[in-house]
Design a protein around this motif. Structure first.
Motif, PDB file in Angstrom:
ATOM      1  N   ASP A 128     -37.063  44.840  27.172  1.00  0.00           N
ATOM      2  CA  ASP A 128     -37.045  45.673  26.341  1.00  0.00           C
ATOM      3  C   ASP A 128     -38.097  45.794  25.526  1.00  0.00           C
ATOM      4  N   VAL A 129     -39.464  46.188  26.132  1.00  0.00           N
ATOM      5  CA  VAL A 129     -40.896  45.839  25.466  1.00  0.00           C
ATOM      6  C   VAL A 129     -40.725  46.512  23.946  1.00  0.00           C
ATOM      7  N   PRO A 130     -40.328  47.493  23.283  1.00  0.00           N
ATOM      8  CA  PRO A 130     -39.923  48.572  22.324  1.00  0.00           C
ATOM      9  C   PRO A 130     -39.247  47.317  21.166  1.00  0.00           C
ATOM     10  N   ALA A 131     -37.814  46.765  22.266  1.00  0.00           N
ATOM     11  CA  ALA A 131     -36.904  46.156  20.808  1.00  0.00           C
ATOM     12  C   ALA A 131     -37.375  45.064  20.458  1.00  0.00           C
ATOM     13  N   VAL A 132     -38.499  44.374  21.631  1.00  0.00           N
ATOM     14  CA  VAL A 132     -39.399  42.845  21.587  1.00  0.00           C
ATOM     15  C   VAL A 132     -40.124  43.008  20.384  1.00  0.00           C
ATOM     16  N   ILE A 133     -40.728  44.732  20.608  1.00  0.00           N
ATOM     17  CA  ILE A 133     -42.103  44.495  19.120  1.00  0.00           C
ATOM     18  C   ILE A 133     -41.356  44.317  18.328  1.00  0.00           C
ATOM     19  N   ALA A 134     -40.028  45.355  18.311  1.00  0.00           N
ATOM     20  CA  ALA A 134     -39.850  45.442  16.508  1.00  0.00           C
ATOM     21  C   ALA A 134     -39.007  44.421  16.288  1.00  0.00           C
ATOM     22  N   HIS A 135     -38.662  43.498  16.713  1.00  0.00           N
ATOM     23  CA  HIS A 135     -37.999  41.739  16.798  1.00  0.00           C
ATOM     24  C   HIS A 135     -39.107  41.695  15.885  1.00  0.00           C
ATOM     25  N   LEU A 136     -40.534  41.285  16.820  1.00  0.00           N
ATOM     26  CA  LEU A 136     -41.318  39.954  16.298  1.00  0.00           C
ATOM     27  C   LEU A 136     -41.817  41.171  15.091  1.00  0.00           C
ATOM     28  N   ASP A 137     -41.548  42.547  15.009  1.00  0.00           N
ATOM     29  CA  ASP A 137     -42.620  42.989  13.815  1.00  0.00           C
ATOM     30  C   ASP A 137     -41.797  42.463  12.220  1.00  0.00           C
ATOM     31  N   HIS A 138     -40.361  42.394  12.074  1.00  0.00           N
ATOM     32  CA  HIS A 138     -39.944  41.918  10.849  1.00  0.00           C
ATOM     33  C   HIS A 138     -39.513  40.563  11.128  1.00  0.00           C
ATOM     34  N   ALA A 139     -39.836  40.006  11.769  1.00  0.00           N
ATOM     35  CA  ALA A 139     -39.281  38.072  11.611  1.00  0.00           C
ATOM     36  C   ALA A 139     -40.137  37.357  10.650  1.00  0.00           C
ATOM     37  N   MET A 140     -40.871  37.818  10.086  1.00  0.00           N
ATOM     38  CA  MET A 140     -41.053  37.257   8.803  1.00  0.00           C
ATOM     39  C   MET A 140     -39.262  37.945   7.616  1.00  0.00           C
ATOM     40  N   GLU A 141     -39.495  39.076   7.885  1.00  0.00           N
ATOM     41  CA  GLU A 141     -38.934  39.644   6.878  1.00  0.00           C
ATOM     42  C   GLU A 141     -37.791  39.366   7.077  1.00  0.00           C
ATOM     43  N   ARG A 142     -36.902  38.663   8.066  1.00  0.00           N
ATOM     44  CA  ARG A 142     -35.650  37.860   8.529  1.00  0.00           C
ATOM     45  C   ARG A 142     -35.432  35.918   8.277  1.00  0.00           C
ATOM     46  N   SER A 143     -36.745  35.455   8.027  1.00  0.00           N
ATOM     47  CA  SER A 143     -37.203  34.382   7.904  1.00  0.00           C
ATOM     48  C   SER A 143     -37.127  34.628   6.286  1.00  0.00           C
ATOM     49  N   SER A 144     -37.818  35.182   5.569  1.00  0.00           N
ATOM     50  CA  SER A 144     -37.432  35.161   4.195  1.00  0.00           C
ATOM     51  C   SER A 144     -36.091  35.448   3.486  1.00  0.00           C
ATOM     52  N   ALA A 145     -35.467  36.280   4.520  1.00  0.00           N
ATOM     53  CA  ALA A 145     -34.362  36.393   3.899  1.00  0.00           C
ATOM     54  C   ALA A 145     -33.354  35.592   3.845  1.00  0.00           C
ATOM     55  N   ARG A 146     -33.532  34.435   4.853  1.00  0.00           N
ATOM     56  CA  ARG A 146     -32.244  33.742   5.350  1.00  0.00           C
ATOM     57  C   ARG A 146     -31.848  32.551   3.593  1.00  0.00           C
TER      58      ARG A 146
END
Length: 254
Positions: free
Chosen positions: A232-250
């Motif tokens: 699911d290319v759009p889902a992969v892009i969305a996931h990658l595009d928010h990786a830093m936000e998820r990291s900061s939130a942990r």
């Protein structure tokens, strides 16, 4: 500004299901982090790093536009963009192909143009800081791939991913070489610069081919990884595009 252009590429790639959005999503986060560092006063010269960030980003946009227009542009970017429609290329390969071209070619060129001649030596501390930001984003995005690529850990088991190294590509080593090449380019005349940039492009294109077509036990491992990855290319892009936000939130991060 490069952030706006990258956001547009990411947005369009999600809409079209275009894998060009993989690296663009990673790189957009680099520009966001660099901007935050500039506004936070972390660089010795924020205005200079703003120019650097723009020159660095424009190298990517120029390569992207040349490829879209007539499949031209630097060799290493042609190798990178040429695999976007290859269904056998795994997500991490797409990311590293972009990182390879941007670090091993574009980074030195942008640094030398930002601070030509003797001024290059005054850039060193800020250059290292921007590279720390780049490396941190790359590692966060790599670590986030488990949700998309369940067998990514196979790369560790076959020795292809150790100390920022995946598929014979070392981010750390490449950053050190980029500084050496930036100093070299900054002191050269136009003819010498063109020859050096050509040499860097050829070398980065060779590395791109190694990343795209690894040998030994890595190749079957990559095939197995690809068989379990999200399509699911759009889902992969969305996931990658928010990786830093998820990291900061942990808890315990950021």
């Amino acid at each position: 500004m490069s952030w706006d252009g990258l956001a547009g590429i990411v947005r369009e790639a999600r809409r079209a299901g275009d894998r060009v959005g993989y690296f663009a999503a990673l790189y957009r986060q680099v520009t966001v982090e660099v901007r935050a560092a500039i506004h936070g006063g972390l660089f010795d010269d924020g205005a200079r790093m703003d120019r650097f960030d723009t020159l660095f980003g424009n190298r990517y946009f120029d390569a992207y536009d040349a490829w879209r227009r007539d499949r031209s542009g630097p060799r290493c970017w042609r190798e990178t963009f040429g695999l976007l429609d290859d269904a056998d290329t795994v997500i991490v390969q797409h990311l590293l192909l972009g990182v390879n071209a941007h670090i091993n070619l574009d980074l030195a060129v942008a640094a030398a143009r930002t601070s030509p001649g003797e001024a290059i030596h005054g850039l060193r501390r800020d250059f290292l800081l921007i590279n720390d930001i780049l490396a941190r984003v790359v590692l966060v995005v790599q670590d986030s791939l488990g949700a998309l690529s369940p067998l990514m850990s196979l790369l560790d088991q076959v020795g292809a991913r150790t100390d920022e190294r995946i598929l014979d590509f070392s981010v750390r080593q490449s950053r050190e070489e980029a500084w050496y090449n930036a100093v070299l380019l900054a002191g050269q005349n136009e003819e010498e610069r063109e020859a050096t940039i050509e040499r860097l492009d050829i070398r980065a294109a060779v590395l791109a081919r190694l990343i795209a077509r690894p040998g030994g036990v890595v190749r079957p491992a990559m095939q197995l990884i690809r068989s379990t990855e999200s399509d699911d290319v759009p889902a992969v892009i969305a996931h990658l595009d928010h990786a830093m936000e998820r990291s900061s939130a942990r808890p315990g991060t950021g």
